[in-house]
Design a protein around this motif. Structure first.
Motif, PDB file in Angstrom:
ATOM      1  N   GLU A   3       0.835  -1.205   0.000  1.00 55.94           N
ATOM      2  CA  GLU A   3       0.000   0.000   0.000  1.00 55.94           C
ATOM      3  C   GLU A   3       0.868   1.253   0.000  1.00 55.94           C
ATOM      4  O   GLU A   3       0.595   2.218  -0.730  1.00 55.94           O
ATOM      5  CB  GLU A   3      -0.909  -0.019   1.230  1.00 55.94           C
ATOM      6  N   SER A   7       0.299   2.839  -3.616  1.00 57.41           N
ATOM      7  CA  SER A   7      -1.022   3.468  -3.499  1.00 57.41           C
ATOM      8  C   SER A   7      -1.108   4.774  -4.285  1.00 57.41           C
ATOM      9  O   SER A   7      -2.176   5.135  -4.797  1.00 57.41           O
ATOM     10  CB  SER A   7      -1.361   3.724  -2.024  1.00 57.41           C
ATOM     11  N   TYR A   9      -0.125   5.464  -7.135  1.00 56.80           N
ATOM     12  CA  TYR A   9      -0.367   5.289  -8.554  1.00 56.80           C
ATOM     13  C   TYR A   9      -1.860   5.234  -8.905  1.00 56.80           C
ATOM     14  O   TYR A   9      -2.215   5.263 -10.080  1.00 56.80           O
ATOM     15  CB  TYR A   9       0.331   4.019  -9.053  1.00 56.80           C
ATOM     16  N   ARG A  10      -2.713   5.156  -7.885  1.00 58.99           N
ATOM     17  CA  ARG A  10      -4.149   5.169  -8.143  1.00 58.99           C
ATOM     18  C   ARG A  10      -4.581   6.457  -8.830  1.00 58.99           C
ATOM     19  O   ARG A  10      -5.531   6.468  -9.621  1.00 58.99           O
ATOM     20  CB  ARG A  10      -4.923   5.029  -6.820  1.00 58.99           C
ATOM     21  N   ASP A  11      -3.892   7.547  -8.511  1.00 58.13           N
ATOM     22  CA  ASP A  11      -4.263   8.849  -9.059  1.00 58.13           C
ATOM     23  C   ASP A  11      -3.488   9.214 -10.322  1.00 58.13           C
ATOM     24  O   ASP A  11      -3.686  10.289 -10.875  1.00 58.13           O
ATOM     25  CB  ASP A  11      -4.046   9.943  -7.998  1.00 58.13           C
ATOM     26  N   THR A  14      -2.917   6.142 -16.573  1.00 57.72           N
ATOM     27  CA  THR A  14      -2.311   4.868 -16.987  1.00 57.72           C
ATOM     28  C   THR A  14      -1.116   5.105 -17.907  1.00 57.72           C
ATOM     29  O   THR A  14      -0.097   4.411 -17.814  1.00 57.72           O
ATOM     30  CB  THR A  14      -3.351   3.987 -17.707  1.00 57.72           C
TER      31      THR A  14
END
Length: 207
Positions: A3, A7, A9-11, A14
Motif C-alpha cells: 500500500e 497506493s 499510482y491510483r491517481d 495509466t
C-alpha cells in the motif's frame, strides 16, 4: 508495505505509469551498457531521459527534469565523443581524471548548484527539505554525466553517491518504480567501477 509503495499510482494516468516503467527499463539498459563500456549507453539513455523530461514536468519536479534534460544533451555529446577513433582504436579510451578536469568538475558542480537555486527560488520550490537535497544531487549528477561522456572512471563514484541519496527521495516522493530503479543503478554503478578499473589496467599493460 505494498500500500505504501504503490497506493499513489491510483491517481496517476495509466499512460504515465506505462511511460515510467518504459523509462526505467531503458534507464537500466543504459547503465548496464555503461558498465560494459558499450556505446549503446547513449541511445538507450536518450530514450529514458526524454520520457523522464516529460514525466517530471508533469510531476512538477523541476530539479529532476533539468537533470534529465542535461543527460539528453550530454548523451548526444558522449555518443559523438565515444565514436571518435584513431585508426581502429578509440581516440578517447577509459582514463583517470586530470587536474584540469577536476577543476572543471568543481566549476560544473558550483554553476549547477547556483542555477538550480535560482530556478527553485523563481518557482517557489524551496518548500520542503527534499528540494534542498535535490539541489545538491543535481550538482553531483551533472558532474557524473560529464565525466561519463569524457570516459573518466571517476564518473562511477559520482553516480554511486547520487544514486544512494536518490533512493529514499524517490520513495518519499511517491515514485516507487523509479526508486527501485535507483537501487539497481547503485548496484550496477558499483560493478561498473570495477569493470572500468579492469579495462583501464589492461590498457595500461598493453602500453
Amino acid at each position: 508495505m505494498i500500500e505504501f509503495l504503490f497506493s499513489q499510482y491510483r491517481d496517476h494516468p495509466t499512460l504515465d505509469i506505462i511511460l515510467e516503467i518504459v523509462a526505467v527499463i531503458f534507464g537500466l539498459w543504459s547503465v548496464w551498457c555503461a558498465k560494459s563500456d558499450n556505446i549503446w549507453v547513449f541511445p538507450t539513455g536518450i530514450v529514458s531521459t526524454l520520457i523522464y523530461v516529460y514525466l517530471l514536468w508533469e510531476w512538477s519536479l523541476l530539479g529532476d527534469m533539468m537533470i534529465n534534460g542535461y543527460y539528453f544533451i550530454m548523451s548526444i555529446y558522449g555518443w559523438y565523443h565515444w565514436t571518435r577513433k584513431k585508426g581502429d582504436t578509440a581516440e578517447y579510451p577509459i582514463s583517470i581524471i586530470s587536474r584540469q578536469e577536476k577543476l572543471i568538475s568543481v566549476i560544473i558542480f558550483t554553476i549547477t548548484i547556483i542555477f538550480v537555486i535560482i530556478v527553485y527560488l523563481f518557482f517557489g520550490k524551496f518548500t520542503t527539505w527534499s528540494a534542498f537535497v535535490d539541489t545538491f544531487i543535481t550538482g553531483i549528477f551533472f558532474v557524473g554525466m560529464w565525466l561519463m561522456a569524457k570516459r573518466k572512471i571517476e564518473n562511477w563514484i559520482f553516480w554511486i553517491i547520487g544514486d544512494v541519496i536518490s533512493i529514499p527521495l524517490y520513495f518519499v516522493k511517491g515514485f516507487t518504480f523509479t526508486g527501485f530503479q535507483y537501487i539497481i543503478f547503485t548496484i550496477i554503478a558499483f560493478y561498473g567501477y570495477i569493470e572500468w578499473k579492469k579495462i583501464l589496467n589492461n590498457n595500461r599493460q598493453e602500453y
